[in-house]
Structures are given as structure tokens and as C-alpha cells.
Design a protein around this motif. Sequence first.
Motif, mmCIF file in Angstrom:
data_model
loop_
_atom_site.group_PDB
_atom_site.id
_atom_site.type_symbol
_atom_site.label_atom_id
_atom_site.label_comp_id
_atom_site.label_asym_id
_atom_site.label_seq_id
_atom_site.Cartn_x
_atom_site.Cartn_y
_atom_site.Cartn_z
ATOM 1 N N LEU A 33 32.013 -12.840 91.318
ATOM 2 C CA LEU A 33 32.173 -13.953 92.260
ATOM 3 C C LEU A 33 31.041 -14.037 93.281
ATOM 4 N N SER A 36 28.361 -16.217 92.116
ATOM 5 C CA SER A 36 28.794 -17.495 91.558
ATOM 6 C C SER A 36 28.478 -18.646 92.503
ATOM 7 N N PHE A 38 30.587 -20.240 93.957
ATOM 8 C CA PHE A 38 31.618 -20.208 94.998
ATOM 9 C C PHE A 38 31.261 -19.270 96.160
ATOM 10 N N PHE A 50 36.811 -14.970 99.477
ATOM 11 C CA PHE A 50 37.020 -16.019 98.479
ATOM 12 C C PHE A 50 38.479 -16.485 98.470
ATOM 13 N N ARG A 232 43.180 -20.420 92.238
ATOM 14 C CA ARG A 232 41.873 -19.763 92.267
ATOM 15 C C ARG A 232 41.880 -18.503 91.406
ATOM 16 N N TYR A 237 38.362 -19.155 89.348
ATOM 17 C CA TYR A 237 37.306 -18.151 89.510
ATOM 18 C C TYR A 237 37.021 -17.432 88.185
ATOM 19 N N ASP A 242 32.265 -21.384 86.422
ATOM 20 C CA ASP A 242 31.034 -21.249 87.196
ATOM 21 C C ASP A 242 29.851 -21.828 86.425
ATOM 22 N N ASP A 328 36.528 -26.914 93.988
ATOM 23 C CA ASP A 328 37.912 -26.451 93.880
ATOM 24 C C ASP A 328 38.837 -27.647 93.611
#
Length: 435
Positions: A33, A36, A38, A50, A232, A237, A242, A328
Motif C-alpha cells: 500500500l 500504491s 493510495f 490508510f 477498503r 486495496y 492500483d 475510492d
Amino acid sequence: AVYTKRVTRKEVNETRVKLQAERLPTPREPWTLPKSIFRPRVRESDSKDFWDSVKVEEGMFENDWNRLMTKDKLTSYINRENKASVKKVDDATCVNDVHKSIKKNFPLIRSCFMYYASVGSGSPFHIQLNPFTMFLEDCKIPDTESKFLKRSDCDTVFIVANYTEKGKQEAVNDDHALMRYEFIEALIRLAIAKFGKGQATTEPAEAVEMLFQKCIIPNVNTASTTNPNDFRKDRLYFEEVDDIYKKHEKLLRALYSRYRLPPKSGGVRNKMLGADGWEQLALDTGLVNDDFTLTDMRLCFLYSRMYVKDEIKDWNRFTNITFVDFLDALGRIADSKSIPTTLQIEDAGFENWYKWHVASSTMEGSGAENQPGFIPRRNSAGWGSKKTRPLYTKIEGLLDIVFRTLFFDPNHPDNPFNPTGLISWLQKLDKNLGP
């Protein structure tokens, strides 16, 4: 004489292994993550993570409670009801017991507030009277036989909870709708009117708990029990999600910026995307229909935001979404809408998801299933349904619909889709909207 060194089998094997190792690609680092698309969430969110955290949620509750305790009419009301307490606790203890009960149920209060705020025709950040009434009916709270909680009494609770004393008004507080802390006040008053006053208990805190256990928890709309972190963790995720977002990142950023609309009163645009721009995007792309309502669109927006510890002090961040929140929210649309599989699209004779989207807009209503190319609603669509496909495959379909719809020019309907051309057009529109 020429002497040649004899090469052993072991040396041959070692050389072969070495050459093979040189030809092998360098092992790819595992996906994480922090690497990523995000990753900005760790910097931007109050949780610095996150994920929404319990600590931030508890801070949200305490801020709501502290605002409630400035409302003299509420504290006087609780203290007055405490006079009949069988336990004979002092007023401070009684209020603290109510505090404990509300805190215990705050995650449900928070999600209920978001859901019923989304149902109204006004701001999705307040609950208006009609959605409040819907909440009451869903939870079976009004009672025509009750001495204290007929429908008219519930309307009075709404008015009283919405009242703010002079000098204590917040600029963002709608005079005709409830903020979350006012919604909590309404719940306390409803609980005492339904179960207190010696009807089922003489203790205000027990009445509050009864309201949740007997009315709200068993009956509330399932969509209003959503924990944003679940989506998520279970859907968003992932490396494949991604990858597809990174593949279209430039176009997605242009889309995000273009729908930052100017304030209706004039002035500089917000640096983040607001609910008005989000709903305009839905209108421009035809995402809202019989299958996916405006309430669904609003919920995707609301659930995509990370928790804000004090929304009144940080109203701008509370009412707008960052670029990562935008991704999201798009993922939540893809997961909730009924988006066909590639096989369904091919079998129905469509070139792509966009072609299906255009055709399906004319197939709504009775008799749609009899039309050529009709694809039935998937059982995995909607809130809370069991998902059968990875999210990235559904996002791929959603983005195809959004991008091609915005690119389509009725004056040149045969122009092939050009992502670079769409980016340029979005950037031009964005520039025309001003800074």
C-alpha cells in the motif's frame, strides 16, 4: 605439445547456473500500500493511515458530545427525567451514563446519519425532516398508542433538537436540518419519550439502550450500517485495482479537477471535489438510473471520505473529497452498480461497456427484458450483496462508460475514442472554470 585443462561436470553445471541466473529478470518487489496510488491518505487523513481509526472516531464522538453539553435545554431535560430515577443517582452520573450508552452505539449513529442524510433532496451533510421521518418509520419508533411519542411528537423532537441558542450557532449549521450532534440529541429525546418516564424504565441511559436494542439495530436499513473500512479491506486495496488506476491516472486527475465546480455565489474554486461536482459527473455520464439512484451516488461520495475528527472546524475537508477519496468513490460505484462481465457484453453483441450503457438506458422499465441486447441486473449489485468478481474488472467497465460517454461528440459520432484527446478537452473545460 598443447595441454588442455579438463573441465569437470561440476564446473560445467556451475557455469550453466551462473548464465541462467544472469538471464533471469530481477525479482519484482512485492506490492504494498505505501507504494500504491493510495499512499497520500497517510498524509491527508486525520488517522494518518490508510484506514479510519477508532481513535479518530472516538474523537468525533467526544466533539459531538461536548457540543451537546452546551445545549442547556438538553441537560435540563435529562436532569428533569432523572428526578424519577429508581437508582437515585446524581445528575452528573445520570448524564455520564447516557454518555456511555451513546458512545457505545456511536459507530451505528455515525453510519445511520450518513445514510439518511444522503436520502434528502438538500445537503447530504445534514438530515432534513423527511429523511428523519423515514428513519423513524424504518426503526418503528413512532407509536400511535403512545402518550409521548405519536408522529406529531416526533416532529416536535426534530424541531427542538434543531434549535440552537443565540450566540452558539455554527455557520455551517442548517436551520432546517440536523447536524450529527443534533441527531444524537433527537435520539436521546426519542428514547426517553418511548421507553422512559416509567413506561419501561426510569433511567434515561437505559431508555437510550432500549431504543437501540429494540428499535434501531433490528430494523434500520442495512445500507446504513456500512463501515467504510470494510470496502477498503475486502475490495479496494489490491494490486490489480492500483494498476488500473495508475494506468489511467492522468485522465482520472483531469476528470477530478474538471468537476471542481465554482461556488454558486462566485469566487475561487475549491482545491477538492465537492458533492455538487460529483453529482454533476453522474448527470453528465448517465450513471444514475433505475439501477443506481442519486442516493447510491451520494453514499459512494460520503463513504469514500476518511473520518474528520471535528467536521465543524474542518468543514471544507468534511464536505469535499481528495483525489484518493475520488478513486475510492469510483470503486464503490463500480461495486454497487450492475456492470456486466466482458463475456456478457460480447454475448449481447456489444463492442464495449459504453455501447451497452447507451443501449441499456433505453431498456429501463417494464418490458425491458424482452428487448434485444438486454442484460439482467446481476445479483452481486447493490449494497451488502455478495460480490463474485474482483473489483478491478468492474472498475474497468465503469471507466470505459465514463470516459467514452464524456468523449462522445454528437457532431462526430464516428470519431474513435482517444484518451489523449479526452484529457485535452477536460483540461480545457477545467481551465475555463477558473482557478
